[in-house]
Scaffold this motif. Structure first.
Motif, PDB file in Angstrom:
ATOM      1  N   LEU A  50       6.447   6.279  -8.427  1.00 28.57           N
ATOM      2  CA  LEU A  50       5.696   7.461  -8.010  1.00 28.57           C
ATOM      3  C   LEU A  50       5.016   8.157  -9.185  1.00 28.57           C
ATOM      4  O   LEU A  50       3.883   8.616  -9.067  1.00 28.57           O
ATOM      5  CB  LEU A  50       6.593   8.423  -7.229  1.00 28.57           C
TER       6      LEU A  50
ATOM      7  N   LEU B 139       2.801  -1.605  -6.103  1.00 24.66           N
ATOM      8  CA  LEU B 139       2.236  -0.597  -5.222  1.00 24.66           C
ATOM      9  C   LEU B 139       0.847  -0.321  -5.788  1.00 24.66           C
ATOM     10  O   LEU B 139       0.709   0.237  -6.876  1.00 24.66           O
ATOM     11  CB  LEU B 139       3.087   0.673  -5.228  1.00 24.66           C
TER      12      LEU B 139
ATOM     13  N   HIS C 234      -2.910   1.016  -6.612  1.00 27.71           N
ATOM     14  CA  HIS C 234      -3.611   2.299  -6.722  1.00 27.71           C
ATOM     15  C   HIS C 234      -4.982   2.222  -6.057  1.00 27.71           C
ATOM     16  O   HIS C 234      -5.623   3.232  -5.848  1.00 27.71           O
ATOM     17  CB  HIS C 234      -3.887   2.636  -8.192  1.00 27.71           C
TER      18      HIS C 234
ATOM     19  N   GLU D 124       0.796  -1.226   0.000  1.00 27.33           N
ATOM     20  CA  GLU D 124       0.000   0.000   0.000  1.00 27.33           C
ATOM     21  C   GLU D 124       0.823   1.268   0.000  1.00 27.33           C
ATOM     22  O   GLU D 124       0.298   2.358  -0.242  1.00 27.33           O
ATOM     23  CB  GLU D 124      -0.975  -0.009   1.189  1.00 27.33           C
ATOM     24  N   ASN D 125       2.124   1.173   0.299  1.00 26.53           N
ATOM     25  CA  ASN D 125       2.945   2.380   0.330  1.00 26.53           C
ATOM     26  C   ASN D 125       4.427   2.039   0.156  1.00 26.53           C
ATOM     27  O   ASN D 125       4.820   0.874   0.180  1.00 26.53           O
ATOM     28  CB  ASN D 125       2.708   3.181   1.618  1.00 26.53           C
ATOM     29  N   MET D 126       5.214   3.085  -0.016  1.00 24.52           N
ATOM     30  CA  MET D 126       6.655   2.904  -0.244  1.00 24.52           C
ATOM     31  C   MET D 126       7.346   2.326   0.990  1.00 24.52           C
ATOM     32  O   MET D 126       8.318   1.591   0.863  1.00 24.52           O
ATOM     33  CB  MET D 126       7.297   4.234  -0.642  1.00 24.52           C
ATOM     34  N   ASP D 127       6.862   2.651   2.184  1.00 23.57           N
ATOM     35  CA  ASP D 127       7.474   2.106   3.398  1.00 23.57           C
ATOM     36  C   ASP D 127       7.378   0.583   3.424  1.00 23.57           C
ATOM     37  O   ASP D 127       8.336  -0.104   3.754  1.00 23.57           O
ATOM     38  CB  ASP D 127       6.815   2.689   4.656  1.00 23.57           C
ATOM     39  N   ARG D 128       6.210   0.046   3.084  1.00 19.91           N
ATOM     40  CA  ARG D 128       6.022  -1.407   3.065  1.00 19.91           C
ATOM     41  C   ARG D 128       6.914  -2.027   1.986  1.00 19.91           C
ATOM     42  O   ARG D 128       7.529  -3.063   2.201  1.00 19.91           O
ATOM     43  CB  ARG D 128       4.561  -1.754   2.805  1.00 19.91           C
TER      44      ARG D 128
ATOM     45  N   ARG E 240      -3.268  -1.956   4.756  1.00 17.81           N
ATOM     46  CA  ARG E 240      -2.936  -1.123   5.921  1.00 17.81           C
ATOM     47  C   ARG E 240      -3.524  -1.723   7.200  1.00 17.81           C
ATOM     48  O   ARG E 240      -2.852  -1.829   8.225  1.00 17.81           O
ATOM     49  CB  ARG E 240      -3.472   0.292   5.703  1.00 17.81           C
TER      50      ARG E 240
ATOM     51  N   ILE F 114      -5.564  -0.701  -0.652  1.00 13.93           N
ATOM     52  CA  ILE F 114      -4.713   0.105   0.234  1.00 13.93           C
ATOM     53  C   ILE F 114      -5.204  -0.008   1.674  1.00 13.93           C
ATOM     54  O   ILE F 114      -4.423  -0.275   2.598  1.00 13.93           O
ATOM     55  CB  ILE F 114      -4.681   1.578  -0.228  1.00 13.93           C
TER      56      ILE F 114
END
Length: 192
Positions: A81, A116, A118, A60-64, A127, A123
């Protein structure tokens, strides 16, 4: 059924090690907790698919993504991105093995396919689960990928532990994601 009720039900199913039929940013997908080998094997059984054939992981995000693959080169970040902001056809990227995911996800060359997402439902689901999920099309192996919920085989529907009751009337904008591999700042397209 409301979005949040479906998220709660779906997370509960995934935490119990079961599988889920859910809408994604491409087509309806069969998925499970990416760290649960038993659930992954069950999806392969449902699809009549070899366990050695890798699946895509959704984050769901760049951290994951960073947690799974470690350092992400700036060239790769830029591609991710730009795609995310422009909301173009979703891109799955092949990454080198970091041994943070079960071995059956890796291709013979020890790589891992991650997208990633959309999609707001995916998402929120990832999360809330706090783990990546698997994503494979909701069809028997070797058969045509369904573009809408109504095209999904009754066999798949019957064998799935939980079918999300959300966005069933929509038709997919894409029947798959693009798959690319980035080598020395060069993009190699594996599936367009």
């Amino acid at each position: 059924m409301s979005f949040y009720v479906e998220i709660e039900k779906s997370v509960d199913i995934l935490k119990k090690g079961k599988n889920l039929l859910y809408p994604t940013d491409t087509v309806w997908g069969l998925g499970c907790d990416a760290f649960n080998i038993k659930a992954i094997k069950r999806i392969c059984e449902i699809k009549n698919r070899s366990i050695s054939k890798s699946m895509i992981l959704l984050v769901e995000n760049m951290d994951r993504l960073h947690q799974l693959v470690g350092n992400i080169p700036s060239f790769t970040k830029k591609i991710i991105l730009e795609n995310f902001v422009k909301k173009e056809k979703p891109i799955t990227i092949i990454y080198e093995n970091t041994n943070k995911i079960a071995s059956n996800f890796f291709r013979k060359d020890r790589t891992l396919a991650i997208r990633l997402t959309h999609d707001p439902f995916c998402i929120c689901l990832i999360r809330k689960l706090d783990k990546p999920i698997t994503s494979t099309s909701a069809n028997l192996s070797g058969f045509v990928t369904p573009r809408s919920f109504s095209e999904i085989s009754p066999f798949i529907l019957k064998k799935t532990d939980y079918v999300v009751n959300f966005r069933r009337e929509e038709k997919a904008n894409y029947n798959s994601s693009s798959i690319i591999k980035i080598i020395s700042n060069q993009v190699k397209i594996l599936r367009d």
